[in-house]
Enzyme design. Structure first.
Site, PDB file in Angstrom:
ATOM      1  N   THR A 130       0.665  -0.793  -0.085  1.00 41.15           N
ATOM      2  CA  THR A 130       0.021   0.147  -0.130  1.00 41.15           C
ATOM      3  C   THR A 130       0.715   0.974   0.223  1.00 41.15           C
ATOM      4  OG1 THR A 130      -0.213  -0.301   2.377  1.00 41.15           O
ATOM      5  CG2 THR A 130      -1.760  -1.107   1.289  1.00 41.15           C
ATOM      6  N   GLU A 199      10.592  -5.518  10.082  1.00 45.60           N
ATOM      7  CA  GLU A 199      11.511  -5.918   9.469  1.00 45.60           C
ATOM      8  C   GLU A 199      12.841  -6.661  10.364  1.00 45.60           C
ATOM      9  OE1 GLU A 199      12.801  -4.098   5.910  1.00 45.60           O
ATOM     10  OE2 GLU A 199      10.161  -4.407   5.677  1.00 45.60           O
ATOM     11  N   PHE A 313      12.809   2.842  20.442  1.00 46.12           N
ATOM     12  CA  PHE A 313      12.722   4.254  19.731  1.00 46.12           C
ATOM     13  C   PHE A 313      13.269   5.666  20.564  1.00 46.12           C
ATOM     14  CE2 PHE A 313      10.232   0.706  17.759  1.00 46.12           C
ATOM     15  CZ  PHE A 313      10.497   0.746  16.377  1.00 46.12           C
ATOM     16  N   GLY A 321      13.169   5.883   7.662  1.00 48.36           N
ATOM     17  CA  GLY A 321      12.931   5.310   6.659  1.00 48.36           C
ATOM     18  C   GLY A 321      12.342   3.876   6.447  1.00 48.36           C
ATOM     19  N   CYS A 324       7.426   1.503   5.576  1.00 49.49           N
ATOM     20  CA  CYS A 324       6.074   1.787   6.802  1.00 49.49           C
ATOM     21  C   CYS A 324       6.451   3.270   6.845  1.00 49.49           C
ATOM     22  CB  CYS A 324       6.232   0.705   8.003  1.00 49.49           C
ATOM     23  SG  CYS A 324       6.043  -0.822   6.838  1.00 49.49           S
TER      24      CYS A 324
HETATM   25  P1  NAD Z   1       6.424  -6.061  -0.554  1.00 54.73           P
HETATM   26  O1  NAD Z   1       6.043  -4.781  -0.942  1.00 54.73           O
HETATM   27  O2  NAD Z   1       7.711  -6.533   0.680  1.00 54.73           O
HETATM   28  O3  NAD Z   1       5.156  -7.634  -0.615  1.00 54.73           O
HETATM   29  C1  NAD Z   1       4.142  -6.626  -1.338  1.00 54.73           C
HETATM   30  C2  NAD Z   1       3.416  -8.406  -2.256  1.00 54.73           C
HETATM   31  O4  NAD Z   1       2.693  -8.195  -3.151  1.00 54.73           O
HETATM   32  C3  NAD Z   1       4.703  -8.404  -3.350  1.00 54.73           C
HETATM   33  O5  NAD Z   1       5.543  -9.844  -3.924  1.00 54.73           O
HETATM   34  C4  NAD Z   1       3.724  -8.289  -4.533  1.00 54.73           C
HETATM   35  O6  NAD Z   1       4.561  -9.032  -5.735  1.00 54.73           O
HETATM   36  C5  NAD Z   1       2.862  -8.482  -4.163  1.00 54.73           C
HETATM   37  N1  NAD Z   1       1.469  -8.570  -4.699  1.00 54.73           N
HETATM   38  C6  NAD Z   1       0.895  -7.500  -5.407  1.00 54.73           C
HETATM   39  N2  NAD Z   1       0.304  -7.171  -6.031  1.00 54.73           N
HETATM   40  C7  NAD Z   1      -0.506  -8.745  -6.169  1.00 54.73           C
HETATM   41  C8  NAD Z   1      -1.559  -9.360  -6.723  1.00 54.73           C
HETATM   42  N3  NAD Z   1      -2.291  -8.821  -7.625  1.00 54.73           N
HETATM   43  N4  NAD Z   1      -1.906  -9.946  -6.046  1.00 54.73           N
HETATM   44  C9  NAD Z   1      -0.630 -11.162  -5.290  1.00 54.73           C
HETATM   45  N5  NAD Z   1       0.605 -10.129  -5.341  1.00 54.73           N
HETATM   46  C10 NAD Z   1       0.001  -9.191  -5.539  1.00 54.73           C
HETATM   47  O7  NAD Z   1       5.603  -5.564   0.726  1.00 54.73           O
HETATM   48  P2  NAD Z   1       5.161  -5.735   2.550  1.00 54.73           P
HETATM   49  O8  NAD Z   1       6.299  -4.822   2.738  1.00 54.73           O
HETATM   50  O9  NAD Z   1       5.379  -7.210   3.121  1.00 54.73           O
HETATM   51  O10 NAD Z   1       4.280  -4.850   3.248  1.00 54.73           O
HETATM   52  C11 NAD Z   1       2.623  -5.010   3.162  1.00 54.73           C
HETATM   53  C12 NAD Z   1       1.814  -4.855   3.307  1.00 54.73           C
HETATM   54  O11 NAD Z   1       2.027  -4.411   5.062  1.00 54.73           O
HETATM   55  C13 NAD Z   1       1.715  -2.763   3.185  1.00 54.73           C
HETATM   56  O12 NAD Z   1       0.691  -2.745   3.467  1.00 54.73           O
HETATM   57  C14 NAD Z   1       2.762  -3.042   4.632  1.00 54.73           C
HETATM   58  O13 NAD Z   1       2.475  -0.955   4.963  1.00 54.73           O
HETATM   59  C15 NAD Z   1       2.598  -3.599   5.583  1.00 54.73           C
HETATM   60  N6  NAD Z   1       2.920  -3.552   6.775  1.00 54.73           N
HETATM   61  C16 NAD Z   1       4.678  -3.783   6.068  1.00 54.73           C
HETATM   62  C17 NAD Z   1       5.862  -4.086   7.542  1.00 54.73           C
HETATM   63  C18 NAD Z   1       7.012  -3.977   6.826  1.00 54.73           C
HETATM   64  O14 NAD Z   1       7.565  -3.908   7.631  1.00 54.73           O
HETATM   65  N7  NAD Z   1       7.126  -4.213   5.530  1.00 54.73           N
HETATM   66  C19 NAD Z   1       4.970  -4.641   8.111  1.00 54.73           C
HETATM   67  C20 NAD Z   1       2.784  -4.019   9.378  1.00 54.73           C
HETATM   68  C21 NAD Z   1       2.765  -3.955   7.588  1.00 54.73           C
END
Ligand code: NAD
Length: 512
Positions: A130, A199, A313, A321, A324
């Site tokens: 997102t 992460e 924190f 950075g 998120c």
């Molecule tokens: P990311 O970009 O690492 O992974 C997203 C995945 O979704 C990708 O592999 C992409 O190919 C896949 N994708 C996109 N469209 C798709 C579709 N139509 N069908 C199937 N797969 C599809 O993202 P992330 O870091 O895992 O974050 C995902 C969500 O979780 C975000 O909203 C983020 O804000 C939230 N979040 C992230 C973290 C973090 O530390 N990364 C922590 C908490 C919440």
């Protein structure tokens, strides 16, 4: 029988307190008997589909499998799915390779076929990106695309779970989109279950959460989420051989909090905004500390010992950075503005964060006088230690600025170099080294840009010998100024007085 109680409409599922453990145990035995459970964790098994195999989706899929569920993890990135099916692990996360090796092909499978995966699952988790849109609002187009695909695949009741971080009312929108695609109301519920993992410690965070938040509009869907998380909330998982342990202390049953969907959505945004605010706060105080000859590390320790505040924190540095905090602060601010609510505080949080990178860049310039033609060693590319994620990394932003100013950079990062090469391709002025000492070789100064433990444990004498000039500009406060001085370094850090090699003395401040 529910083990929860309600206060002002919010249902609490407490960590199992000592006096209730026996009751819980009896309850669990009764459930096990009623369900004819013979094996260890059969009663709560749910068939789960996780859409998205990124940092959240892949970790969630592996962890759901480890606590006993059957998981189909879907991604539309064919190369990624192929890599996962063939035994690869596309992201750097502790414990993840082991969990995938344990469950791949049995409790967790990977596919690009979303419709089939949805059909075979009771709960469908959406964990796609997102990102930030141009206005600051979250770009929900990936979520919408996935919801449209889910709608076409629904043939029996599903609980659709929004795990991605989304603005308030997204739950309602998902519901509306499903209706528009002709899915009958009784065929689905939409639940908000935000993810709080970090992460670098994602697997441990997922399996030992501070809390699990479930925003549900009815008991049926809330109950499915309770079943999914039961091994963690009941504590069974922690007693199993091979369970991933907590980083420190004993495992304790997780708390599950059931709220309205709007509250769950806001809990996630507000949590990230609060943590970002803590980081910006300590960075603003760090700049003051530097101006009045105080020490931000002492100040942070003194503040953090207050149990109402806590030490986490409160690390001064280059600011936050990653994928998120920056986007979530912007999206939360946008939501408030849309509703006519003044959350101007968040704009200040962002400004302080941006300023922090500028302040650091100016320190590099001050320490080196001019940057054109200077050779700099950069330790760290990831947005923080223990991850390979470079999204919105302060390190990358600073290196880009240094290159623009005419410097040459040799960088090293334990995990993020391959990803970094996509945005900072190797070139005559941008090189990559195999270890910190090679990066430092003959450099005019060394910059610390990411808080990797490996950098904190560096051999300072060897580093000094490798550098052309023993100058370290530390954006993460990894070292003690006295120690750096005793090793003969000019040492500049954040919120602390710089120390200079005796023969050099302190330079006059450059005009900024
Ligand atoms: P990311 O970009 O690492 O992974 C997203 C995945 O979704 C990708 O592999 C992409 O190919 C896949 N994708 C996109 N469209 C798709 C579709 N139509 N069908 C199937 N797969 C599809 O993202 P992330 O870091 O895992 O974050 C995902 C969500 O979780 C975000 O909203 C983020 O804000 C939230 N979040 C992230 C973290 C973090 O530390 N990364 C922590 C908490 C919440």
């Amino acid at each position: 029988m529910s083990m929860s109680w309600s206060l002002a409409g919010i249902v609490f599922e407490p960590r199992v307190p000592r006096q209730r453990q026996q009751v819980t145990q009896l309850y669990k035995s009764a459930v096990a008997m009623r369900q004819g459970r013979t094996g260890e964790h059969m009663s709560t098994q749910v068939s789960i589909c996780v859409i998205g195999s990124g940092y959240v989706g892949l970790v969630a899929a592996a962890c759901f499998a480890d606590i006993g569920h059957k998981v189909i993890c879907v991604d539309n990135d064919e190369a990624r799915v192929k890599q996962l099916c063939e035994g690869g692990v596309p992201i750097f996360e502790e414990h993840l390779p082991e969990l995938l090796a344990k469950h791949r092909g049995s409790r967790v499978v990977f596919t690009t076929q979303l419709a089939e995966a949805v059909e075979q699952s009771e709960a469908v988790f959406i964990a796609v990106g997102t990102p930030q849109g141009d206005s600051g609002a979250a770009d929900l187009s990936y979520v919408e695309a996935v919801v449209a695909e889910i709608a076409r695949a629904i043939k029996s009741y599903k609980v659709i779970v929004e795990k991605s971080t989304v603005p308030v009312y997204t739950n309602d929108w998902i519901r509306r989109v499903l209706h528009r695609h002709g899915v009958a109301a009784e065929q689905f519920d939409v639940v908000s279950n935000p993810e709080f993992l970090r992460e670098g410690t994602a697997v441990v965070d997922f399996l030992h959460p501070d809390r699990i938040v479930v925003g549900a509009s009815n008991e049926r869907s809330a109950e499915i989420l309770r079943r999914i998380y039961e091994p963690l909330t009941g504590g069974d998982y922690y007693a199993r051989p091979g369970a991933v342990p907590r980083t420190s202390g004993n495992a304790r049953a997780a708390t599950l909090l059931v709220t309205s969907t709007q509250s769950a959505e806001i809990i996630k945004h507000a949590s990230n905004a609060f943590l970002a605010m803590k980081i910006s706060f300590i960075n603003a105080v760090a700049n003051l500390a530097e101006a009045v000859d105080a020490d931000i590390e002492d100040i942070a320790a003194g503040i953090g010992l207050d149990s109402r505040i806590g030490p986490k924190f409160l690390r001064a540095g280059l600011g936050y950075g990653g994928s998120c905090f920056p986007k979530d602060v912007a999206a939360f601010h946008w939501v408030a503005q849309e509703r006519g609510v003044n959350l101007q505080l968040l704009e200040e949080v962002r400004k302080i964060n941006d300023t922090q990178r500028e302040v650091f860049f100016n320190k590099v310039r001050s320490a080196l006088w001019t940057l054109r033609g200077k050779r700099l060693a950069a330790l760290g590319l990831a947005f923080k230690g223990d991850t390979d994620d470079i999204r919105d990394s302060p390190a990358i932003a600073i290196i880009k600025q240094l290159l623009q100013a005419g410097a040459t950079v040799t960088a090293y990062d334990p995990a993020a170099m391959e990803r970094a090469k996509e945005v900072l391709p190797p070139a005559a002025n941008m090189k990559y080294a195999d270890d910190p000492y090679h990066a430092a070789k003959d450099a005019d100064a060394l910059l610390i840009l990411t808080d990797w433990k490996e950098f904190a444990a560096i051999d300072l004498a060897r580093l000094n010998r490798a550098l052309r000039f023993p100058i370290v500009i530390d954006g993460r406060n990894l070292y003690k100024p006295q120690e750096m001085q005793s090793h003969g370094f000019t040492y500049v850090s954040v919120g602390r007085q710089a120390s200079y090699q005796a023969q050099e003395g302190k330079p006059r401040k450059l005009p900024v």
